[in-house]
Design an enzyme around this catalytic site. Structure first.
Site, mmCIF file in Angstrom:
data_model
loop_
_atom_site.group_PDB
_atom_site.id
_atom_site.type_symbol
_atom_site.label_atom_id
_atom_site.label_comp_id
_atom_site.label_asym_id
_atom_site.label_seq_id
_atom_site.Cartn_x
_atom_site.Cartn_y
_atom_site.Cartn_z
ATOM 1 N N HIS A 50 0.853 -1.194 0.000
ATOM 2 C CA HIS A 50 0.000 0.000 0.000
ATOM 3 C C HIS A 50 0.890 1.246 0.000
ATOM 4 O O HIS A 50 1.959 1.251 0.614
ATOM 5 C CB HIS A 50 -0.923 0.002 1.220
ATOM 6 C CG HIS A 50 -1.952 1.090 1.157
ATOM 7 N ND1 HIS A 50 -1.677 2.382 1.538
ATOM 8 C CD2 HIS A 50 -3.227 1.086 0.710
ATOM 9 C CE1 HIS A 50 -2.762 3.114 1.338
ATOM 10 N NE2 HIS A 50 -3.711 2.357 0.833
ATOM 11 N N GLU A 93 -3.890 2.027 -7.162
ATOM 12 C CA GLU A 93 -4.293 3.124 -6.288
ATOM 13 C C GLU A 93 -3.341 4.302 -6.496
ATOM 14 O O GLU A 93 -2.247 4.327 -5.901
ATOM 15 C CB GLU A 93 -4.240 2.681 -4.819
ATOM 16 C CG GLU A 93 -5.104 1.472 -4.543
ATOM 17 C CD GLU A 93 -5.484 1.366 -3.072
ATOM 18 O OE1 GLU A 93 -6.683 1.207 -2.798
ATOM 19 O OE2 GLU A 93 -4.593 1.470 -2.202
ATOM 20 N N GLY A 114 -6.785 9.134 0.116
ATOM 21 C CA GLY A 114 -6.862 9.781 1.423
ATOM 22 C C GLY A 114 -7.494 11.161 1.400
ATOM 23 O O GLY A 114 -7.955 11.647 0.357
ATOM 24 N N SER A 170 -9.960 7.489 -3.091
ATOM 25 C CA SER A 170 -11.117 8.399 -3.094
ATOM 26 C C SER A 170 -12.320 7.851 -3.855
ATOM 27 O O SER A 170 -13.058 8.616 -4.489
ATOM 28 C CB SER A 170 -10.740 9.789 -3.626
ATOM 29 O OG SER A 170 -9.908 10.455 -2.710
HETATM 30 P P1 13P Z 1 -9.491 6.341 0.419
HETATM 31 O O1 13P Z 1 -10.671 5.666 -0.215
HETATM 32 O O2 13P Z 1 -9.779 6.860 1.793
HETATM 33 O O3 13P Z 1 -8.873 7.368 -0.499
HETATM 34 O O4 13P Z 1 -8.372 5.201 0.634
HETATM 35 C C1 13P Z 1 -8.186 4.235 -0.341
HETATM 36 C C2 13P Z 1 -7.167 3.262 0.077
HETATM 37 O O5 13P Z 1 -6.084 3.616 0.487
HETATM 38 C C3 13P Z 1 -7.516 1.829 -0.024
HETATM 39 O O6 13P Z 1 -6.417 1.028 0.230
#
Ligand code: 13P
Length: 257
Positions: A97, A169, A175, A215
């Site tokens: 991640h 991602e 975030g 997001s």
């Molecule tokens: P958000 O959906 O809060 O942006 O986070 C996504 C994430 O990091 C999933 O691993």
């Protein structure tokens, strides 16, 4: 047919009590959505109790860990091994991640070692890759992503690639400070990642689920879910309350049958 994947990474959020309340609520909801395979990735400390709660209800909800050391045991203070997670009965190991890469210096090479260990122990490795804003600005996102993916999958044979899930991602989308990605951009990148997998693994690469995360919310989830090479959504904040997550299920359920 493979089910569309819908899951949430809790990161370092929720106490155990909050986590158990959430999973009880979610177990009650997910029966309505047979087209999805659901997963939750809570903090390590929650895994035993949550596994017990899921098993007590024979829930199909899958459970994952947010990280894992590649060795079975040893002098690695603060780490958790594959044997420990296998004993709990965890299904998925999330690896690489962007927050692990950013704050804990996790490299592509480390992700590869962990991925091979996860494979050896029969877990579903969920490999996260994502480019930085600067990579996108310089127009080198495909190169950066191909590098991350290829290194993470080093020594993974075609016979094993079907065990993997890959999450794209983009770091700039993740975030509180993140910007949701435009749908055509997600489409372009997922098509590219699919081709990287096919070039490497042939038809087996076609079957690897590609999830999108960063997001994802009630307004964009169904647009992403409609895309050919988006096989799942990996959600943070917008799935941390069962009712908000259910709203996303309903929206995505309208386009994923
Ligand atoms: P958000 O959906 O809060 O942006 O986070 C996504 C994430 O990091 C999933 O691993």
């Amino acid at each position: 047919m493979k089910k569309f994947l819908l899951g949430t990474n809790w990161k370092m959020n929720k106490t155990l009590a909050q986590g158990l309340a959430y999973s009880e609520a979610l177990m009650a909801i997910i029966g309505k959505y047979a087209q999805f395979e659901f997963f939750i990735i809570p903090p390590y400390t929650h895994l035993w109790k949550m596994k017990e709660a899921l098993a007590a209800q024979k829930s199909p909800l899958k459970l994952g860990a947010q990280n894992m050391h590649e060795q079975d045991f040893g002098q690695f203070t603060g780490e958790i091994s594959p044997l420990m997670l296998a004993e709990i009965g965890v299904d998925i190991i999330e690896l690489g991640h962007s927050e692990r890469r950013q704050y804990f210096n996790e490299t592509d090479e480390a992700v590869n070692k962990k991925a091979l260990a996860a494979l050896k122990h029969g877990f579903t490795p969920l490999i996260c890759i994502g480019e930085q804003q600067a990579d996108k600005d310089y127009g080198v996102s495909p190169e950066m992503l191909a590098k991350q993916l290829k290194i993470a999958l080093t020594d993974v044979p075609a016979t094993a690639i079907g065990q993997f899930w890959i999450a794209y991602e983009p770091v700039w989308a993740i975030g509180v400070g993140g910007t949701p990605a435009a749908t055509p951009y997600v489409e372009e990148i997922h098509n590219f990642l699919r081709q990287v997998l096919i070039d490497r693994y042939g038809p087996s690469g076609q079957a690897v689920p590609l999830l999108f995360g960063g997001s994802v919310n009630i307004n964009n989830a169904s647009d992403y879910a409609r895309l050919d090479n988006v096989d799942g959504l990996f959600i943070g904040r917008s799935a941390w309350e069962p009712d908000l997550f259910e709203a996303i299920m309903a929206a995505v359920g309208a386009v994923v049958k």
